[in-house]
Design a protein around this motif. Structure first.
Motif, PDB file in Angstrom:
ATOM      1  N   GLY A  10       0.852  -1.300   0.171  1.00  0.00           N
ATOM      2  CA  GLY A  10      -0.388   0.414   0.462  1.00  0.00           C
ATOM      3  C   GLY A  10       0.344   1.075   0.370  1.00  0.00           C
ATOM      4  O   GLY A  10       0.387   2.167  -0.827  1.00  0.00           O
ATOM      5  N   THR A  11       1.979   1.125   0.712  1.00  0.00           N
ATOM      6  CA  THR A  11       3.517   2.491   0.633  1.00  0.00           C
ATOM      7  C   THR A  11       3.317   2.626  -0.842  1.00  0.00           C
ATOM      8  O   THR A  11       3.802   3.810  -1.065  1.00  0.00           O
ATOM      9  CB  THR A  11       3.946   2.108   2.066  1.00  0.00           C
ATOM     10  OG1 THR A  11       3.429   2.169   3.280  1.00  0.00           O
ATOM     11  CG2 THR A  11       5.123   3.153   2.437  1.00  0.00           C
ATOM     12  N   ILE A  12       3.999   1.604  -0.869  1.00  0.00           N
ATOM     13  CA  ILE A  12       4.219   1.916  -2.383  1.00  0.00           C
ATOM     14  C   ILE A  12       3.397   2.172  -3.349  1.00  0.00           C
ATOM     15  O   ILE A  12       3.769   2.644  -3.814  1.00  0.00           O
ATOM     16  CB  ILE A  12       5.346   0.309  -2.835  1.00  0.00           C
ATOM     17  CG1 ILE A  12       6.330   0.160  -1.468  1.00  0.00           C
ATOM     18  CG2 ILE A  12       5.940   0.520  -3.922  1.00  0.00           C
ATOM     19  CD1 ILE A  12       6.657  -1.365  -2.027  1.00  0.00           C
ATOM     20  N   ILE A  13       2.354   1.760  -3.564  1.00  0.00           N
ATOM     21  CA  ILE A  13       1.599   2.298  -4.225  1.00  0.00           C
ATOM     22  C   ILE A  13       1.482   3.637  -4.326  1.00  0.00           C
ATOM     23  O   ILE A  13       0.998   4.163  -5.472  1.00  0.00           O
ATOM     24  CB  ILE A  13       0.007   1.419  -3.922  1.00  0.00           C
ATOM     25  CG1 ILE A  13       0.127  -0.279  -4.324  1.00  0.00           C
ATOM     26  CG2 ILE A  13      -0.881   1.474  -4.875  1.00  0.00           C
ATOM     27  CD1 ILE A  13      -0.818  -0.734  -3.893  1.00  0.00           C
ATOM     28  N   LYS A  14       1.302   3.871  -2.889  1.00  0.00           N
ATOM     29  CA  LYS A  14       0.317   5.508  -2.353  1.00  0.00           C
ATOM     30  C   LYS A  14       1.784   6.809  -2.547  1.00  0.00           C
ATOM     31  O   LYS A  14       1.389   8.010  -2.909  1.00  0.00           O
ATOM     32  CB  LYS A  14      -0.280   5.454  -1.671  1.00  0.00           C
ATOM     33  CG  LYS A  14       0.617   5.390  -0.042  1.00  0.00           C
ATOM     34  CD  LYS A  14      -0.411   6.393   0.703  1.00  0.00           C
ATOM     35  CE  LYS A  14       0.418   6.336   1.975  1.00  0.00           C
ATOM     36  NZ  LYS A  14      -0.803   7.021   3.273  1.00  0.00           N
ATOM     37  N   ARG A  15       2.916   6.535  -3.127  1.00  0.00           N
ATOM     38  CA  ARG A  15       4.056   6.716  -3.056  1.00  0.00           C
ATOM     39  C   ARG A  15       4.293   8.249  -4.269  1.00  0.00           C
ATOM     40  O   ARG A  15       3.494   8.256  -4.758  1.00  0.00           O
ATOM     41  CB  ARG A  15       5.668   5.501  -3.579  1.00  0.00           C
ATOM     42  CG  ARG A  15       5.525   6.261  -5.011  1.00  0.00           C
ATOM     43  CD  ARG A  15       6.493   4.736  -5.066  1.00  0.00           C
ATOM     44  NE  ARG A  15       5.845   4.205  -6.535  1.00  0.00           N
ATOM     45  CZ  ARG A  15       5.384   3.497  -8.157  1.00  0.00           C
ATOM     46  NH1 ARG A  15       5.100   3.422  -7.110  1.00  0.00           N
ATOM     47  NH2 ARG A  15       5.818   3.183  -8.928  1.00  0.00           N
ATOM     48  N   ARG A  16       4.958   9.308  -3.360  1.00  0.00           N
ATOM     49  CA  ARG A  16       5.381  10.529  -4.213  1.00  0.00           C
ATOM     50  C   ARG A  16       6.882   9.704  -5.155  1.00  0.00           C
ATOM     51  O   ARG A  16       6.225  11.497  -5.451  1.00  0.00           O
ATOM     52  CB  ARG A  16       5.467  11.564  -3.045  1.00  0.00           C
ATOM     53  CG  ARG A  16       3.671  11.529  -2.193  1.00  0.00           C
ATOM     54  CD  ARG A  16       3.946  13.279  -1.429  1.00  0.00           C
ATOM     55  NE  ARG A  16       2.438  12.950  -1.167  1.00  0.00           N
ATOM     56  CZ  ARG A  16       2.209  12.522   0.059  1.00  0.00           C
ATOM     57  NH1 ARG A  16       3.139  11.693   0.938  1.00  0.00           N
ATOM     58  NH2 ARG A  16       1.278  12.894   0.524  1.00  0.00           N
ATOM     59  N   GLU A  17       6.984   9.599  -5.010  1.00  0.00           N
ATOM     60  CA  GLU A  17       8.242   9.420  -5.438  1.00  0.00           C
ATOM     61  C   GLU A  17       8.299   7.958  -7.178  1.00  0.00           C
ATOM     62  O   GLU A  17       7.564   7.208  -7.017  1.00  0.00           O
ATOM     63  CB  GLU A  17       9.478   8.308  -4.901  1.00  0.00           C
ATOM     64  CG  GLU A  17      11.261   7.975  -5.787  1.00  0.00           C
ATOM     65  CD  GLU A  17      11.738  10.075  -5.760  1.00  0.00           C
ATOM     66  OE1 GLU A  17      11.555  10.065  -7.341  1.00  0.00           O
ATOM     67  OE2 GLU A  17      11.410  10.724  -5.594  1.00  0.00           O
ATOM     68  N   LYS A  18       8.346   8.190  -8.133  1.00  0.00           N
ATOM     69  CA  LYS A  18       7.805   7.772  -8.884  1.00  0.00           C
ATOM     70  C   LYS A  18       8.522   6.345  -9.308  1.00  0.00           C
ATOM     71  O   LYS A  18       8.185   5.307  -9.345  1.00  0.00           O
ATOM     72  CB  LYS A  18       8.269   7.865 -10.733  1.00  0.00           C
ATOM     73  CG  LYS A  18       7.552   7.518 -11.541  1.00  0.00           C
ATOM     74  CD  LYS A  18       7.610   8.189 -12.574  1.00  0.00           C
ATOM     75  CE  LYS A  18       7.537   7.590 -14.164  1.00  0.00           C
ATOM     76  NZ  LYS A  18       8.592   6.869 -14.506  1.00  0.00           N
ATOM     77  N   HIS A  19      10.028   6.202  -9.086  1.00  0.00           N
ATOM     78  CA  HIS A  19      10.433   4.766  -9.311  1.00  0.00           C
ATOM     79  C   HIS A  19      10.960   4.660  -7.355  1.00  0.00           C
ATOM     80  O   HIS A  19      10.974   5.114  -7.126  1.00  0.00           O
ATOM     81  CB  HIS A  19      12.518   6.062  -9.516  1.00  0.00           C
ATOM     82  CG  HIS A  19      13.910   4.696  -9.168  1.00  0.00           C
ATOM     83  ND1 HIS A  19      13.820   3.936 -10.422  1.00  0.00           N
ATOM     84  CD2 HIS A  19      14.123   4.293  -7.972  1.00  0.00           C
ATOM     85  CE1 HIS A  19      14.931   3.222  -9.812  1.00  0.00           C
ATOM     86  NE2 HIS A  19      14.675   3.465  -8.960  1.00  0.00           N
ATOM     87  N   ILE A  20      10.813   3.324  -7.630  1.00  0.00           N
ATOM     88  CA  ILE A  20      10.720   2.668  -6.461  1.00  0.00           C
ATOM     89  C   ILE A  20      12.574   1.970  -6.792  1.00  0.00           C
ATOM     90  O   ILE A  20      13.257   1.278  -7.334  1.00  0.00           O
ATOM     91  CB  ILE A  20       9.932   1.220  -6.503  1.00  0.00           C
ATOM     92  CG1 ILE A  20       8.479   1.220  -6.846  1.00  0.00           C
ATOM     93  CG2 ILE A  20      10.587   0.260  -5.466  1.00  0.00           C
ATOM     94  CD1 ILE A  20       7.676   0.432  -7.175  1.00  0.00           C
ATOM     95  N   TYR A  21      13.043   2.713  -5.393  1.00  0.00           N
ATOM     96  CA  TYR A  21      14.461   2.894  -4.744  1.00  0.00           C
ATOM     97  C   TYR A  21      14.827   1.385  -4.772  1.00  0.00           C
ATOM     98  O   TYR A  21      13.420   0.466  -4.348  1.00  0.00           O
ATOM     99  CB  TYR A  21      15.209   3.360  -4.152  1.00  0.00           C
ATOM    100  CG  TYR A  21      16.067   3.554  -3.467  1.00  0.00           C
ATOM    101  CD1 TYR A  21      17.149   3.825  -4.351  1.00  0.00           C
ATOM    102  CD2 TYR A  21      16.520   2.608  -2.354  1.00  0.00           C
ATOM    103  CE1 TYR A  21      18.371   4.065  -3.767  1.00  0.00           C
ATOM    104  CE2 TYR A  21      17.781   3.218  -1.889  1.00  0.00           C
ATOM    105  CZ  TYR A  21      18.927   3.390  -2.412  1.00  0.00           C
ATOM    106  OH  TYR A  21      19.873   3.332  -2.650  1.00  0.00           O
ATOM    107  N   VAL A  22      15.717   0.425  -5.034  1.00  0.00           N
ATOM    108  CA  VAL A  22      16.390  -1.147  -5.137  1.00  0.00           C
ATOM    109  C   VAL A  22      16.184  -1.623  -3.453  1.00  0.00           C
ATOM    110  O   VAL A  22      15.400  -2.885  -3.849  1.00  0.00           O
ATOM    111  CB  VAL A  22      17.911  -0.983  -5.438  1.00  0.00           C
ATOM    112  CG1 VAL A  22      18.769   0.250  -4.287  1.00  0.00           C
ATOM    113  CG2 VAL A  22      18.372  -2.469  -5.214  1.00  0.00           C
ATOM    114  N   ALA A  23      15.658  -0.074  -2.431  1.00  0.00           N
ATOM    115  CA  ALA A  23      16.013  -1.145  -1.144  1.00  0.00           C
ATOM    116  C   ALA A  23      14.273  -1.783  -0.925  1.00  0.00           C
ATOM    117  O   ALA A  23      14.308  -2.479  -0.503  1.00  0.00           O
ATOM    118  CB  ALA A  23      15.581   0.002  -0.213  1.00  0.00           C
TER     119      ALA A  23
END
Lengths: 715, 50
Positions: A161-174
Motif C-alpha cells: 500500500g505504501t509503495i502504491i501511494k508513493r510520491r516518488e515515481k521510481h521505486i528505490y532498490v531497497a
C-alpha cells in the motif's frame, strides 16, 4: 551514449505539485525498542544454552530450561524477535522515505507491531513448555503459524500500500528487496506449515520423511535468504548511502544482483541434506545453485563496500561505518563459506558439526547483528533530534562485538574440524579411532567454553549500546511525526522506458513476477519428490509406529531431542561402522514430521533400537552421567515421574491415518489396550532388572520409541 | 522420472528468457539511467513544519 534521456522524458511528462506530510516515526521507534529488548533476551538465552554444553547443571533439571527446549527459544528469539523487529524498524523507516510518503495505514502498522509481539510472546511461552513441531526455525505450533501468516499479510498490505501511494515515481532498490522478502517468506511459511492439527497444541506435518525434510530445508534455507538476507540488503541500500552520504557504488549492480539473488536462492535448500536419503539429483541441483549463489551475494557485498570508496578515511573515524564494514565483511565471508560448505566433499566433514554453528553465527552476529547496531546508532539520534550520547562507548561496543565474534567463531570452527576429523578417523587396523562418541564430545567442551566467552563479549557490547542509546534518547526529544514535503508526479506513461522500470513502477506486477520466479525453484524440486514414487523406495518391513511408540516419539519431539541427535546415517564407512546400516528413504515414510536433525552434539540415534537394554535407557534418561560418565546430556527425571497422557492417542493415530499412515480402524479402536500391553511388557522387563516403575509413566513410551528406532529394516 | 526433464526444461527456458531480456536491454542502452535514483535518496529530508 543516450545520456540522461529517460530522465528528461520523466521530467516532461510529470505534472508537479508539492505536498506536505509527516513520516510516522512512532512505529519505527516501537519496532526499534522491541529489537533491543528481544535482542537482550535472545542473546541471554543464547549464552545460557552455550554454557549448558559446558556446565550441564545449568539445565537446572527442569523441563522448561533444558537445552532441547530453550535452544529453539534462542534461535526463534534471535531470528524472529531480534532480527524480525529490527527488519521492521528499518523497513518502516526507510520505506516511508524512499517512497516519500507516510505508511499506507497507521492502524495496519499498529496491528502489525502488536500482532508480532504477541506471536513472540506466545513463542516464549510455548517453546519452554515443549509445544513444538520440531521443524527448525518453524517450531511454533499451528495456531501461532496461522497468526504469523495473518500478521505477515498485514505487513505485506502495509508495505505494498505504501509503495502504491508513493510520491516518488521510481521505486528505490531497497523497496524491491522488501517486496521480495514479503512475497517469498509468505510462500515459504505457508508451504512449510502444512500440518494436520490433533489438538490446539499439537499437529503433525502433512509431509513425511524425505519430503518433509526437503520442504523443511527449502523453507529453512530460504528463511536465511529472505528473512536474514534480502531485507538486510534492502536496508543496506538505504542506510549505508545515508550513513556515508554518498550514492551506492553501482545502481546497475543492485538491479542485477537483486534478480539473480532471488532466482538462485530458492534452489539451494537441498545443500542441507547432502549424503542423506534425498534423491541424488535434488542434492546435485542444490549444490550447483549454492555455488552459483556466490555471485549475487558478493555482488551485494562489493556494492556495499565500494560505496565507501573514497570515504575510507571516514571509516576510521565513524564507528557507524565501522559496524557496516564488519557487517558486510561478515556477509561476504558467510556467503563465500556457504557455497564451500555446499560442496559435497566439504559437507561430508562439516555437516552435523559445530562448523555450521560457527558459520551461521558469522552471519547472525556479524552481518545481521552489526548492521542492526549500525542502524540503531544512526537512527536513534535522528528519531530523538539529538546526537549520539557517547561515541567512545559506541567504539567500545564495536570492539567488544568484533572480539566477541572472533572469540565465538574461532573456537567453533576448531570444534567443528575436531569433530569432523575425530568422527572419521580410523586406526591402521581399520577400526574407528574414537568408537565412543562421548570422546568427541568431551574433547570440544573447552572450545564450547571459549565460545561462551565470545558470546559474553558480544552481549556485553550490546548492553553498552543499550545504555548509550538510552542516554541518547534521554538527552533528546522524540519526534513522533516528522514533517516533510515532496513533489508529486501524476500521469506518467511507461512508454520507452528502461525495461526494469516496468517493474519498478508497478509493485503488484513486481510482486507477481517475484512470486513466479521464486516458485519455479520450489516447485521443480518439491513436486517430483511428492509425485514420483521411484524417489521413495518402499521397504516392506517398515511398519507404522505402535501407539506407545507414537507417544514416545511425541515426547522425543517435545523434549527437542532432535536439537542434539540426528536420525540420519550417511553412507560413509565412518558412519556405518559407528551407527550401523545407512539410512534409506523408505524407512521414513511414516515419519510426520521427519526428525533427521541438523547437529550431532550427541550421537546419531537412527539405529538406537536394540543397542542397549531398557534399563540402560531408564538410567541414562534419569541421569546421563550414570551410564556415560562425562556426558553433557541433560537429565530427564520428570519423564520417570509424569504419567503418560494417552487421552489423544487415538486422535493422533486418526490424524496419521489421514496423512496416509496405514492404521486400520480396528487398530485405532484397540489402541489403548495395545498401548498398555506394550507398556506393561517394558515395565516387566525393567522389573526383571530390579527397576520398579509403573507402566503408565512417560519414560516407558520414550523407551518404546528408542528401542524401535531403525529396527524395522533388520526384520 | 520424466517430469524432471519437463520441469528442468521449463526452468531453463525461464532462465534463458531472463538472460535474453537482460542482453537485449544491455545492447539497447537501457542501463544508461541507472544513477539518478541512487543520488535522489540522499536528498529527501528537507521538510518544513506543517
Amino acid at each position: 551514449m543516450e545520456q540522461m534521456k529517460p530522465l528528461m522524458t520523466e521530467a516532461d511528462t510529470v505534472e508537479k505539485s508539492v505536498e506536505r506530510f509527516e513520516y510516522d516515526n512512532t512505529i519505527v521507534r516501537n519496532f526499534g525498542l522491541a529489537t533491543l529488548v528481544f535482542g537482550l533476551v535472545g542473546m541471554l538465552v543464547g549464552l545460557i544454552v552455550a554454557f549448558q554444553l559446558v556446565f550441564p547443571v545449568l539445565n537446572f533439571d527442569l523441563p522448561y530450561t533444558t537445552f532441547g527446549r530453550i535452544r529453539p527459544l534462542h534461535t526463534n528469539a534471535i531470528i524472529f524477535a531480534f532480527v524480525g523487529n529490527g527488519i521492521f524498524a528499518g523497513v518502516y523507516y526507510s520505506l516511508q522515505r524512499v517512497c516519500r510518503t507516510r505508511m499506507f495505514s497507521d492502524n495496519l502498522s499498529k496491528i502489525h507491531f502488536w500482532g508480532w509481539q504477541l506471536i513472540i510472546l506466545s513463542a516464549a511461552i510455548t517453546l519452554p513448555l515443549g509445544i513444538t513441531t520440531s521443524k527448525e526455525y518453524a517450531e511454533l505450533e499451528w495456531p501461532i503459524d496461522i497468526a504469523i501468516a495473518l500478521i505477515w499479510v498485514v505487513f505485506g498490505i502495509n508495505l505494498l500500500g505504501t509503495i502504491i501511494k508513493r510520491r516518488e515515481k521510481h521505486i528505490y532498490v531497497a523497496a524491491w528487496f522488501y517486496i521480495a522478502t514479503f512475497v517469498t517468506v509468505a510462500i515459504l511459511h505457508i508451504f512449510n506449515s502444512f500440518e494436520l492439527p490433533v489438538t490446539f497444541f499439537k499437529s503433525y506435518s502433512a509431509y513425511a520423511g524425505v519430503q518433509d525434510a526437503l520442504v523443511q530445508w527449502w523453507y529453512g534455507h530460504n528463511a536465511v535468504a529472505f528473512f536474514l538476507t534480502t531485507p538486510f540488503l534492502g536496508m543496506m541500500y538505504y542506510f549505508l548511502p545515508k550513513m556515508a552520504n554518498r550514492p551506492v557504488y553501482s545502481y546497475k549492480l543492485s538491479i542485477l544482483h537483486f534478480w539473480t539473488l532471488i532466482f538462485l536462492y530458492i534452489w539451494a535448500g537441498p545443500h542441507h541434506l547432502l549424503y542423506t536419503s534425498l534423491p541424488d539429483w535434488v542434492q546435485s541441483l542444490g549444490v550447483v545453485f549454492s555455488v552459483m549463489l556466490i555471485a549475487p551475494s558478493w555482488g551485494g557485498m562489493i556494492n556495499g563496500l565500494l560505496t565507501l570508496r573514497g570515504a575510507w578515511d571516514r571509516v576510521r573515524e565513524d564507528v557507524i561505518l565501522k559496524f557496516m564494514v564488519v557487517s558486510l565483511t561478515a556477509y561476504g565471508m558467510a556467503t563465500f563459506e556457504g557455497p564451500m560448505l555446499s560442496l559435497k566433499n566439504v559437507n561430508a566433514i562439516a555437516h552435523f558439526t559445530d562448523w555450521i554453528v560457527a558459520h551461521v553465527h558469522v552471519g547472525a552476529l556479524g552481518f545481521n547483528g552489526f548492521m542492526l547496531f549500525a542502524i540503531a546508532y544512526w537512527l536513534v539520534p535522528r528519531l530523538y533530534s539529538t546526537t549520539l550520547y557517547s561515541k567512545s562507548l559506541a567504539s567500545v561496543h564495536f570492539w567488544l562485538g568484533t572480539l566477541g565474534i572472533l572469540f565465538y567463531a574461532i573456537p567453533m570452527y576448531w570444534a567443528g574440524f575436531t569433530q569432523g576429523l575425530m568422527w572419521k578417523e580410523f586406526t591402521p587396523e581399520g577400526v574407528l579411532r574414537y568408537p565412543n562418541f562421548l570422546e568427541t564430545v568431551t574433547r570440544v567442551i573447552p572450545l564450547y567454553a571459549a565460545r561462551g566467552v565470545g558470546g559474553t563479549f558480544y552481549l556485553a557490547g550490546f548492553i553498552v549500546m543499550l545504555y548509550n542509546l538510552l542516554k541518547t534518547a534521554q538527552q533528546g526529544s522524540f519526534l513522533a511525526n516528522e514533517a516533510t514535503e515532496a513533489t508529486v508526479y501524476k500521469n506518467v506513461s511507461h512508454k520507452g522506458e528502461h525495461w526494469h522500470k516496468v517493474f519498478e513502477n508497478r509493485p503488484i506486477l513486481m510482486m507477481i513476477t517475484s512470486l513466479v520466479v521464486v516458485s519455479i525453484g520450489g516447485l521443480v524440486q518439491i513436486i517430483p519428490t511428492l509425485l514420483i514414487k521411484s524417489n521413495i523406495p518402499t521397504i516392506a518391513s517398515v511398519q507404522p509406529y505402535t501407539p506407545l511408540e507414537l507417544e514416545g516419539r511425541d515426547l522425543y519431539i517435545k523434549e527437542g531431542c532432535n536439537n542434539c541427535h540426528s536420525q540420519m546415517i550417511r553412507p560413509f564407512r565412518s558412519e556405518t561402522e559407528r551407527y550401523g546400516e545407512y539410512s534409506k528413504s523408505g524407512e521414513y515414510v511414516y515419519d510426520h514430521p521427519f526428525l533427521w536433525g541438523s547437529k550431532r552434539t550427541g550421537p546419531d540415534l537412527m539405529r538406537e533400537g536394540g543397542k542397549y537394554p531398557n534399563s540402560w535407557h531408564y538410567f541414562h534418561m534419569r541421569e546421563s552421567t550414570s551410564m556415560s560418565p562425562g556426558s553433557i546430556m541433560p537429565n530427564y527425571g520428570w519423564l520417570h515421574e509424569n504419567e503418560l497422557d494417552i487421552t489423544n492417542t487415538q486422535d493422533k493415530m486418526k490424524a496419521m491415518q489421514t496423512l496416509g499412515v496405514p492404521y486400520t480402524a480396528m487398530r485405532i479402536s484397540n489402541a489403548p489396550a495395545e498401548l498398555k500391553e506394550q507398556a506393561q511388557a517394558i515395565a516387566d522387563n525393567l522389573k526383571a532388572e530390579k527397576i520398579e516403575v509403573k507402566s503408565d509413566r512417560e519414560i516407558i513410551a520414550l523407551i518404546a520409541y528408542l528401542q524401535r528406532m531403525g529396527t524395522d529394516i533388520k526384520k | 522420472m520424466e517430469v524432471i526433464y519437463v520441469l528442468l526444461a521449463i526452468s531453463l527456458s525461464v532462465s534463458l528468457l531472463f538472460l535474453g531480456v537482460f542482453i537485449y536491454n544491455l545492447k539497447h542502452g537501457q542501463f544508461d539511467d541507472d544513477y539518478t535514483p541512487s543520488v535522489r535518496i540522499l536528498f529527501e529530508e528537507k521538510g518544513k513544519k506543517q
